[in-house]
Every structure is written in structure tokens, then in C-alpha cells.
Design a protein around this motif. Structure first.
Motif, PDB file in Angstrom:
ATOM      1  N   TYR A   1       0.721  -1.247   0.078  1.00 14.60           N
ATOM      2  CA  TYR A   1      -0.089   0.065   0.036  1.00 14.60           C
ATOM      3  C   TYR A   1       0.848   1.204  -0.131  1.00 14.60           C
ATOM      4  O   TYR A   1       1.900   1.305   0.910  1.00 14.60           O
ATOM      5  N   ALA A   2       0.728   2.084  -0.992  1.00 17.27           N
ATOM      6  CA  ALA A   2       1.771   3.217  -1.190  1.00 17.27           C
ATOM      7  C   ALA A   2       1.041   4.475  -0.989  1.00 17.27           C
ATOM      8  O   ALA A   2      -0.150   4.643  -1.966  1.00 17.27           O
ATOM      9  N   PHE A   3       1.066   5.412  -0.363  1.00 17.63           N
ATOM     10  CA  PHE A   3       0.237   6.559  -0.074  1.00 17.63           C
ATOM     11  C   PHE A   3       1.009   7.998  -0.575  1.00 17.63           C
ATOM     12  O   PHE A   3       2.159   7.981  -0.171  1.00 17.63           O
ATOM     13  N   ASP A   4       0.326   9.003  -1.000  1.00 16.03           N
ATOM     14  CA  ASP A   4       1.034  10.213  -1.008  1.00 16.03           C
ATOM     15  C   ASP A   4      -0.183  11.069  -1.355  1.00 16.03           C
ATOM     16  O   ASP A   4      -1.344  10.801  -1.847  1.00 16.03           O
ATOM     17  N   ILE A   5      -0.011  12.304  -0.871  1.00 17.54           N
ATOM     18  CA  ILE A   5      -1.013  13.402  -0.958  1.00 17.54           C
ATOM     19  C   ILE A   5      -0.964  14.160  -2.478  1.00 17.54           C
ATOM     20  O   ILE A   5      -2.340  14.768  -2.668  1.00 17.54           O
ATOM     21  N   GLN A   6       0.030  13.993  -3.241  1.00 21.78           N
ATOM     22  CA  GLN A   6       0.027  14.528  -4.471  1.00 21.78           C
ATOM     23  C   GLN A   6       0.059  13.434  -5.441  1.00 21.78           C
ATOM     24  O   GLN A   6       0.583  12.550  -5.741  1.00 21.78           O
ATOM     25  N   ALA A   7      -1.001  14.174  -6.442  1.00 24.26           N
ATOM     26  CA  ALA A   7      -0.936  13.402  -7.796  1.00 24.26           C
ATOM     27  C   ALA A   7       0.237  13.048  -8.475  1.00 24.26           C
ATOM     28  O   ALA A   7       0.291  12.035  -9.110  1.00 24.26           O
ATOM     29  N   GLU A   8       1.063  14.046  -8.561  1.00 25.84           N
ATOM     30  CA  GLU A   8       2.358  14.023  -9.284  1.00 25.84           C
ATOM     31  C   GLU A   8       3.193  12.878  -8.685  1.00 25.84           C
ATOM     32  O   GLU A   8       3.712  12.030  -9.458  1.00 25.84           O
ATOM     33  N   ALA A   9       3.027  12.595  -7.456  1.00 22.73           N
ATOM     34  CA  ALA A   9       3.742  11.499  -6.722  1.00 22.73           C
ATOM     35  C   ALA A   9       3.269  10.103  -7.328  1.00 22.73           C
ATOM     36  O   ALA A   9       4.097   9.205  -7.450  1.00 22.73           O
ATOM     37  N   ILE A  10       1.883   9.988  -7.261  1.00 27.26           N
ATOM     38  CA  ILE A  10       1.118   8.810  -7.501  1.00 27.26           C
ATOM     39  C   ILE A  10       1.487   8.577  -9.205  1.00 27.26           C
ATOM     40  O   ILE A  10       1.778   7.430  -9.232  1.00 27.26           O
ATOM     41  N   THR A  11       1.410   9.615  -9.753  1.00 28.32           N
ATOM     42  CA  THR A  11       1.730   9.370 -11.275  1.00 28.32           C
ATOM     43  C   THR A  11       3.045   8.789 -11.511  1.00 28.32           C
ATOM     44  O   THR A  11       3.316   7.928 -12.374  1.00 28.32           O
ATOM     45  N   ALA A  12       4.008   9.378 -10.936  1.00 22.50           N
ATOM     46  CA  ALA A  12       5.676   8.812 -11.001  1.00 22.50           C
ATOM     47  C   ALA A  12       5.695   7.565 -10.515  1.00 22.50           C
ATOM     48  O   ALA A  12       6.428   6.655 -11.146  1.00 22.50           O
ATOM     49  N   SER A  13       5.164   7.191  -9.263  1.00 16.00           N
ATOM     50  CA  SER A  13       5.164   5.764  -8.886  1.00 16.00           C
ATOM     51  C   SER A  13       4.503   4.944  -9.948  1.00 16.00           C
ATOM     52  O   SER A  13       5.239   3.753 -10.101  1.00 16.00           O
ATOM     53  N   GLN A  14       3.366   5.197 -10.318  1.00 15.95           N
ATOM     54  CA  GLN A  14       2.531   4.279 -11.273  1.00 15.95           C
ATOM     55  C   GLN A  14       3.625   4.015 -12.501  1.00 15.95           C
ATOM     56  O   GLN A  14       3.714   2.935 -12.810  1.00 15.95           O
ATOM     57  N   LYS A  15       3.950   4.930 -12.916  1.00 16.54           N
ATOM     58  CA  LYS A  15       5.094   4.976 -13.998  1.00 16.54           C
ATOM     59  C   LYS A  15       6.271   3.989 -13.934  1.00 16.54           C
ATOM     60  O   LYS A  15       6.620   3.366 -14.680  1.00 16.54           O
TER      61      LYS A  15
ATOM     62  N   GLY B   1       9.650  15.043   4.567  1.00 18.24           N
ATOM     63  CA  GLY B   1      10.093  16.390   3.874  1.00 18.24           C
ATOM     64  C   GLY B   1       9.218  16.610   2.812  1.00 18.24           C
ATOM     65  O   GLY B   1       8.003  16.711   2.800  1.00 18.24           O
ATOM     66  N   TYR B   2       9.593  16.821   1.415  1.00 16.78           N
ATOM     67  CA  TYR B   2       8.645  17.213   0.398  1.00 16.78           C
ATOM     68  C   TYR B   2       9.350  16.414  -0.739  1.00 16.78           C
ATOM     69  O   TYR B   2      10.399  15.832  -0.811  1.00 16.78           O
ATOM     70  N   LEU B   3       8.509  16.270  -1.867  1.00 18.78           N
ATOM     71  CA  LEU B   3       8.578  15.657  -2.998  1.00 18.78           C
ATOM     72  C   LEU B   3       9.746  16.360  -3.828  1.00 18.78           C
ATOM     73  O   LEU B   3       9.347  17.280  -4.325  1.00 18.78           O
ATOM     74  N   PRO B   4      10.752  15.670  -3.960  1.00 23.07           N
ATOM     75  CA  PRO B   4      12.024  16.208  -4.835  1.00 23.07           C
ATOM     76  C   PRO B   4      11.445  16.689  -6.097  1.00 23.07           C
ATOM     77  O   PRO B   4      10.813  16.252  -6.816  1.00 23.07           O
TER      78      PRO B   4
ATOM     79  N   ILE C   1       4.706  21.964   0.127  1.00 23.99           N
ATOM     80  CA  ILE C   1       3.866  20.817   0.336  1.00 23.99           C
ATOM     81  C   ILE C   1       5.055  19.819   1.256  1.00 23.99           C
ATOM     82  O   ILE C   1       5.733  19.184   0.439  1.00 23.99           O
ATOM     83  N   ILE C   2       4.841  19.693   2.194  1.00 21.48           N
ATOM     84  CA  ILE C   2       5.526  18.944   3.365  1.00 21.48           C
ATOM     85  C   ILE C   2       4.879  17.926   3.976  1.00 21.48           C
ATOM     86  O   ILE C   2       3.866  18.159   4.181  1.00 21.48           O
ATOM     87  N   THR C   3       5.624  16.928   4.581  1.00 20.49           N
ATOM     88  CA  THR C   3       5.088  15.977   5.487  1.00 20.49           C
ATOM     89  C   THR C   3       4.910  16.827   6.951  1.00 20.49           C
ATOM     90  O   THR C   3       5.574  17.814   7.221  1.00 20.49           O
TER      91      THR C   3
ATOM     92  N   VAL D   1      10.587   2.060   9.251  1.00 22.80           N
ATOM     93  CA  VAL D   1      11.501   2.636   8.823  1.00 22.80           C
ATOM     94  C   VAL D   1      11.335   4.192   8.739  1.00 22.80           C
ATOM     95  O   VAL D   1      10.250   4.514   7.659  1.00 22.80           O
ATOM     96  N   ILE D   2      12.149   5.171   8.993  1.00 19.13           N
ATOM     97  CA  ILE D   2      11.608   6.552   8.747  1.00 19.13           C
ATOM     98  C   ILE D   2      12.998   7.315   8.237  1.00 19.13           C
ATOM     99  O   ILE D   2      14.030   7.100   9.121  1.00 19.13           O
ATOM    100  N   VAL D   3      13.118   7.952   7.116  1.00 19.40           N
ATOM    101  CA  VAL D   3      14.202   8.832   6.673  1.00 19.40           C
ATOM    102  C   VAL D   3      13.536  10.072   6.844  1.00 19.40           C
ATOM    103  O   VAL D   3      12.937  10.594   6.132  1.00 19.40           O
ATOM    104  N   ALA D   4      14.390  10.932   7.579  1.00 17.50           N
ATOM    105  CA  ALA D   4      13.649  12.343   8.048  1.00 17.50           C
ATOM    106  C   ALA D   4      14.687  13.186   7.534  1.00 17.50           C
ATOM    107  O   ALA D   4      15.948  13.487   7.636  1.00 17.50           O
ATOM    108  N   TYR D   5      14.222  13.903   6.475  1.00 18.31           N
ATOM    109  CA  TYR D   5      14.877  15.048   5.659  1.00 18.31           C
ATOM    110  C   TYR D   5      14.367  16.229   6.334  1.00 18.31           C
ATOM    111  O   TYR D   5      13.303  16.476   6.571  1.00 18.31           O
ATOM    112  N   HIS D   6      15.304  17.022   7.028  1.00 21.18           N
ATOM    113  CA  HIS D   6      14.692  18.116   7.929  1.00 21.18           C
ATOM    114  C   HIS D   6      15.523  19.292   7.953  1.00 21.18           C
ATOM    115  O   HIS D   6      15.526  20.306   8.481  1.00 21.18           O
TER     116      HIS D   6
END
Length: 191
Positions: A48-62, A101-104, A110-112, A135-140
Motif C-alpha cells: 500500500y503506497a500513499f501520497d497526497i500529491q497526484a504528481e507522486a502517484i503518477t510518477a510511482s505508477q510509471k 520532507g517534500y517531493l523532490p 507541500i511537506i509532511t 523505517v523513517i528517513v527524516a529530511y529536516h
């Protein structure tokens, strides 16, 4: 050579995720963690992969389509704080990953947020199997990042030692706020 926080996070997942497992990518982003998890769970597992941004979902799908692994993943455009709306109440999760963090390459405003991140971590803890990991990678190093990181660290330090082991992996002599990798592992019950 020492591993980066991101590579260390992948090693922590590879050690425990097996074919047939149910796992969560709480912040799909560009899909790299989702892809790794899809490879690890095999054809009988599910991500199960979650993201609030459509751009992230599209990139992941591709990315998943390129590797022919879309069937192993449920991409969900929603906050990870709502994950219990998508998983069965009796689901058993083997592992989860967060990249805070934010979507590179996108809108850096738009941040967590600590409020949704900690809710999601707590929800996954309720579903986590024994010896399972979050597992959590914190970009801060961005605006809002230090506040989220402080709230996360405070929460992680409060976890009961008899139930959870918490690892912190970071480089301490690097400039520009290098990311920090945390791992929460559920201890086996001592019945």
C-alpha cells in the motif's frame, strides 16, 4: 563504505520483508521505495503506497509499470494518516517506510507534517507483526523540517523499551542537515 540514510533504510527493509508480506510505503514520492517493496513482497505480497500529491502517484505508477510490478501495489492519493481506511482492521503489516520532507523537484511548501506522520506511525504500530519494522528517513533541512523532526524524535524517545527497539542512524560531521534514518522494531512478546 558507510551507507547513506536512504540506502540504510533499504537494508533494514531487505532484512525482514519476505514474499507474501503486506507492507506500506507511507510516502510514495517518486516510487523508489514502493518499487523496492514490490520486488521484496513477490507476486503474492501487497504494497500500500500513499501520497497526497497526484504528481507522486503518477510518477510511482510509471516506475512500477516500467518494472511490470503494478499488480503488487495499491497506489492511494491520500494522507498516510488515513491508512486505516484502506487496510483491514485485522491486517498484519511486516514493514513500512516513510521519507519525511517534500517531493523532490516539486513545490517545497507541500511537506509532511508531524501531526499526520505520528498518527500514521501509531496506526502502523497497531498493525505491525512481531519483529516488524517501521523505517523513517527524516529530511529536516527545509522550512518546517526541524519542527517535524523534533516532534518525531520526541515521540520515538517515548516508546516503551519493553515493546519497541528504536534505532537512530545518522552522520554527525556532514553539512546541510543530512537525513537521519530511524527504525522502530516491534519486540517479540514474552509470554
Amino acid at each position: 563504505m558507510l551507507l547513506s540514510a536512504q540506502k540504510q533504510s533499504h537494508e533494514l527493509l531487505k532484512e525482514i520483508v519476505a514474499h507474501g508480506d503486506l507492507v506500506i510505503d507511507a510516502t510514495a514520492g517518486k516510487g523508489h521505495d514502493t518499487l523496492l517493496l514490490a520486488q521484496l513482497v513477490g507476486q503474492d505480497g501487497l504494497v500500500y503506497a500513499f501520497d497526497i500529491q497526484a504528481e507522486a502517484i503518477t510518477a510511482s505508477q510509471k516506475l512500477l509499470e516500467t518494472h511490470q510490478l503494478s499488480s503488487r501495489v495499491r497506489l492511494i492519493e491520500d494522507s498516510h494518516s488515513h491508512l486505516k481506511n484502506y487496510l483491514k482492521a485485522d491486517a498484519t503489516v511486516s514493514a513500512a517506510i516513510f521519507n519525511l520532507g517534500y517531493l523532490p523537484g516539486s513545490d517545497k511548501t507541500i511537506i509532511t507534517q508531524a501531526s499526520s506522520t505520528i498518527v500514521a506511525i501509531q496506526d502502523i504500530q497497531d498493525l505491525l507483526k512481531e519483529k516488524g519494522r517501521i523505517v523513517i528517513v527524516a529530511y529536516h533541512g527545509h522550512a518546517g523540517g526541524p519542527e517535524e523532526h523534533l516532534a518525531l524524535l520526541t515521540y520515538l524517545q517515548s516508546l516503551e523499551q519493553s515493546k519497541w527497539t528504536v534505532l537512530q542512524y545518522q552522520f554527525i560531521n556532514q553539512k546541510n542537515n543530512p537525513p537521519i534514518c530511524y527504525c522502530i522494531e516491534k519486540k517479540a512478546s514474552t509470554k
